[in-house]
Design a protein around this motif. Structure first.
Motif, PDB file in Angstrom:
ATOM      1  N   GLU A  96      -1.605   6.855  -8.354  1.00 51.27           N
ATOM      2  CA  GLU A  96      -2.463   7.359  -9.442  1.00 51.27           C
ATOM      3  C   GLU A  96      -1.678   8.055 -10.544  1.00 51.27           C
ATOM      4  OE1 GLU A  96      -5.247   9.720  -7.206  1.00 51.27           O
ATOM      5  OE2 GLU A  96      -6.614   8.024  -6.997  1.00 51.27           O
ATOM      6  N   GLU A  97      -0.474   8.551 -10.220  1.00 50.41           N
ATOM      7  CA  GLU A  97       0.358   9.215 -11.235  1.00 50.41           C
ATOM      8  C   GLU A  97       1.155   8.204 -12.065  1.00 50.41           C
ATOM      9  OE1 GLU A  97       0.772  10.521  -7.782  1.00 50.41           O
ATOM     10  OE2 GLU A  97      -1.008  11.653  -8.356  1.00 50.41           O
ATOM     11  N   GLY A  98       1.026   6.925 -11.760  1.00 52.98           N
ATOM     12  CA  GLY A  98       1.727   5.891 -12.506  1.00 52.98           C
ATOM     13  C   GLY A  98       3.108   5.569 -11.964  1.00 52.98           C
ATOM     14  N   GLU A  99       3.488   6.170 -10.841  1.00 52.13           N
ATOM     15  CA  GLU A  99       4.773   5.865 -10.216  1.00 52.13           C
ATOM     16  C   GLU A  99       4.713   4.450  -9.638  1.00 52.13           C
ATOM     17  OE1 GLU A  99       7.614   7.469  -6.569  1.00 52.13           O
ATOM     18  OE2 GLU A  99       5.685   8.411  -6.898  1.00 52.13           O
ATOM     19  N   ILE A 100       5.712   3.642  -9.981  1.00 46.86           N
ATOM     20  CA  ILE A 100       5.738   2.246  -9.525  1.00 46.86           C
ATOM     21  C   ILE A 100       6.929   2.038  -8.597  1.00 46.86           C
ATOM     22  CG2 ILE A 100       6.072  -0.143 -10.267  1.00 46.86           C
ATOM     23  CD1 ILE A 100       4.555   0.567 -12.836  1.00 46.86           C
ATOM     24  N   LYS A 101       6.687   1.313  -7.514  1.00 40.32           N
ATOM     25  CA  LYS A 101       7.748   0.967  -6.574  1.00 40.32           C
ATOM     26  C   LYS A 101       7.749  -0.546  -6.371  1.00 40.32           C
ATOM     27  CE  LYS A 101       7.771   5.252  -3.933  1.00 40.32           C
ATOM     28  NZ  LYS A 101       9.112   5.737  -4.168  1.00 40.32           N
ATOM     29  N   HIS A 102       8.962  -1.104  -6.233  1.00 41.72           N
ATOM     30  CA  HIS A 102       9.152  -2.525  -5.957  1.00 41.72           C
ATOM     31  C   HIS A 102       9.993  -2.626  -4.692  1.00 41.72           C
ATOM     32  CE1 HIS A 102       8.105  -3.556 -10.135  1.00 41.72           C
ATOM     33  NE2 HIS A 102       8.807  -2.492 -10.461  1.00 41.72           N
ATOM     34  N   PHE A 103       9.594  -3.463  -3.772  1.00 43.00           N
ATOM     35  CA  PHE A 103      10.403  -3.663  -2.578  1.00 43.00           C
ATOM     36  C   PHE A 103      10.013  -4.949  -1.873  1.00 43.00           C
ATOM     37  CE2 PHE A 103       7.066  -0.540  -1.763  1.00 43.00           C
ATOM     38  CZ  PHE A 103       6.281  -1.232  -0.852  1.00 43.00           C
ATOM     39  N   ARG A 104      10.851  -5.332  -0.937  1.00 43.02           N
ATOM     40  CA  ARG A 104      10.603  -6.510  -0.103  1.00 43.02           C
ATOM     41  C   ARG A 104      10.441  -6.048   1.339  1.00 43.02           C
ATOM     42  NH1 ARG A 104      14.349 -11.889   0.955  1.00 43.02           N
ATOM     43  NH2 ARG A 104      12.610 -13.196   1.636  1.00 43.02           N
ATOM     44  N   ILE A 105       9.477  -6.610   2.035  1.00 44.29           N
ATOM     45  CA  ILE A 105       9.236  -6.272   3.436  1.00 44.29           C
ATOM     46  C   ILE A 105      10.071  -7.220   4.299  1.00 44.29           C
ATOM     47  CG2 ILE A 105       7.511  -6.135   5.262  1.00 44.29           C
ATOM     48  CD1 ILE A 105       5.456  -5.519   3.036  1.00 44.29           C
ATOM     49  N   VAL A 106      11.011  -6.644   5.044  1.00 44.37           N
ATOM     50  CA  VAL A 106      11.954  -7.423   5.836  1.00 44.37           C
ATOM     51  C   VAL A 106      12.078  -6.841   7.243  1.00 44.37           C
ATOM     52  CG1 VAL A 106      13.282  -8.161   3.813  1.00 44.37           C
ATOM     53  CG2 VAL A 106      13.915  -6.060   5.009  1.00 44.37           C
ATOM     54  N   GLY A 107      12.915  -7.460   8.057  1.00 49.15           N
ATOM     55  CA  GLY A 107      13.153  -6.970   9.410  1.00 49.15           C
ATOM     56  C   GLY A 107      14.045  -5.741   9.412  1.00 49.15           C
ATOM     57  N   PRO A 108      14.017  -4.960  10.485  1.00 52.80           N
ATOM     58  CA  PRO A 108      14.810  -3.730  10.554  1.00 52.80           C
ATOM     59  C   PRO A 108      16.319  -3.956  10.490  1.00 52.80           C
ATOM     60  CG  PRO A 108      13.754  -4.181  12.670  1.00 52.80           C
ATOM     61  CD  PRO A 108      13.200  -5.155  11.675  1.00 52.80           C
ATOM     62  N   ASP A 109      16.789  -5.150  10.790  1.00 51.31           N
ATOM     63  CA  ASP A 109      18.223  -5.449  10.719  1.00 51.31           C
ATOM     64  C   ASP A 109      18.694  -5.700   9.296  1.00 51.31           C
ATOM     65  OD1 ASP A 109      19.177  -5.747  13.659  1.00 51.31           O
ATOM     66  OD2 ASP A 109      17.281  -6.824  13.582  1.00 51.31           O
ATOM     67  N   THR A 143       1.757   9.881   5.625  1.00 53.02           N
ATOM     68  CA  THR A 143       3.106  10.450   5.536  1.00 53.02           C
ATOM     69  C   THR A 143       3.064  11.849   6.145  1.00 53.02           C
ATOM     70  OG1 THR A 143       2.827  11.586   3.416  1.00 53.02           O
ATOM     71  CG2 THR A 143       3.411   9.237   3.323  1.00 53.02           C
ATOM     72  N   PRO A 144       4.225  12.449   6.411  1.00 59.48           N
ATOM     73  CA  PRO A 144       4.233  13.821   6.935  1.00 59.48           C
ATOM     74  C   PRO A 144       3.537  14.818   5.995  1.00 59.48           C
ATOM     75  CG  PRO A 144       6.386  12.822   7.212  1.00 59.48           C
ATOM     76  CD  PRO A 144       5.559  11.863   6.404  1.00 59.48           C
ATOM     77  N   GLU A 145       3.538  14.518   4.693  1.00 58.89           N
ATOM     78  CA  GLU A 145       2.875  15.396   3.715  1.00 58.89           C
ATOM     79  C   GLU A 145       1.384  15.109   3.579  1.00 58.89           C
ATOM     80  OE1 GLU A 145       5.654  13.369   2.316  1.00 58.89           O
ATOM     81  OE2 GLU A 145       6.914  14.836   3.322  1.00 58.89           O
ATOM     82  N   GLY A 146       0.906  14.122   4.289  1.00 66.52           N
ATOM     83  CA  GLY A 146      -0.510  13.748   4.200  1.00 66.52           C
ATOM     84  C   GLY A 146      -0.661  12.308   3.737  1.00 66.52           C
ATOM     85  N   ASN A 147      -1.901  11.882   3.560  1.00 69.12           N
ATOM     86  CA  ASN A 147      -2.170  10.508   3.127  1.00 69.12           C
ATOM     87  C   ASN A 147      -1.839  10.321   1.648  1.00 69.12           C
ATOM     88  OD1 ASN A 147      -3.041   9.919   5.668  1.00 69.12           O
ATOM     89  ND2 ASN A 147      -5.220  10.010   5.179  1.00 69.12           N
ATOM     90  N   LYS A 148      -1.222   9.183   1.343  1.00 67.27           N
ATOM     91  CA  LYS A 148      -0.885   8.834  -0.043  1.00 67.27           C
ATOM     92  C   LYS A 148      -1.567   7.512  -0.372  1.00 67.27           C
ATOM     93  CE  LYS A 148       2.381  12.041  -0.351  1.00 67.27           C
ATOM     94  NZ  LYS A 148       2.315  13.207  -1.143  1.00 67.27           N
ATOM     95  N   GLU A 149      -2.145   7.443  -1.578  1.00 71.21           N
ATOM     96  CA  GLU A 149      -2.834   6.226  -2.019  1.00 71.21           C
ATOM     97  C   GLU A 149      -1.954   5.431  -2.972  1.00 71.21           C
ATOM     98  OE1 GLU A 149      -6.710   6.816  -3.655  1.00 71.21           O
ATOM     99  OE2 GLU A 149      -7.365   8.058  -1.969  1.00 71.21           O
TER     100      GLU A 149
END
Length: 166
Positions: A96-109, A143-149
């Protein structure tokens, strides 16, 4: 427990690492250790001690890779995934604050190293929350700080690092 899923690129990278360590790096270091050992007193020989330690690290990594690689399941892109977040997806999310994240979901290795800083593990809370979501869906991540949307802006399955930025 780690998930045994991996992208084709990730599997090939680990296989390449194994081959390099076993066929190139280990023989180089073994020659240095043999040479340093031939000089005599090993207790005060820094070349010997350093390279012997390096050889142990290489052997440990090779053993790990030889044990891990056969257990991994390569997941390739399938057209049925389009429009939803699944393993291997590139995702853009925004809060909601306009922070944008880009990432790829991959295996833990696949999440270690400088070139993969835009990768997150399928085992992470963010990835788990995003699975099966579509563009414009709202995602709540604990998250440890609470729920994030977060809101899903884009989903893509290109294998290249299309979001590789800094």
């Amino acid at each position: 427990m780690k998930t045994n899923l991996i992208t084709r690129e990730g599997f090939e990278k680990l296989q390449k690492e194994h081959d390099y360590l076993w066929n190139e790096r280990r023989p180089e270091v073994t020659k240095i250790v043999t040479w340093a050992a031939s000089l005599g007193d090993r207790s005060e020989n820094a070349d010997y001690q350093y390279n012997k330690r390096l050889l142990r690290q290489i052997d440990r990594r090779v053993r790990y890779l030889r044990k891990r690689l056969p257990d991994l399941k390569v997941i390739d892109y399938a057209a049925a995934q389009d429009g939803k977040v699944f393993f291997g997806a590139w995702v853009e999310i925004e809060n909601e604050e306009g922070e944008i994240k880009h990432f790829r979901i991959v295996g833990p290795d696949e999440i270690y190293g400088d070139e993969v800083k835009h990768y997150i593990s399928i085992d992470s809370p963010m990835a788990r929350a995003l699975l099966k979501k579509e563009v414009e869906d709202e995602v709540v991540v604990r998250t440890p700080e609470g729920n994030k949307e977060w809101f899903v802006n884009k989903i893509s399955y290109q294998s290249s690092n299309q979001y590789k930025t800094d």
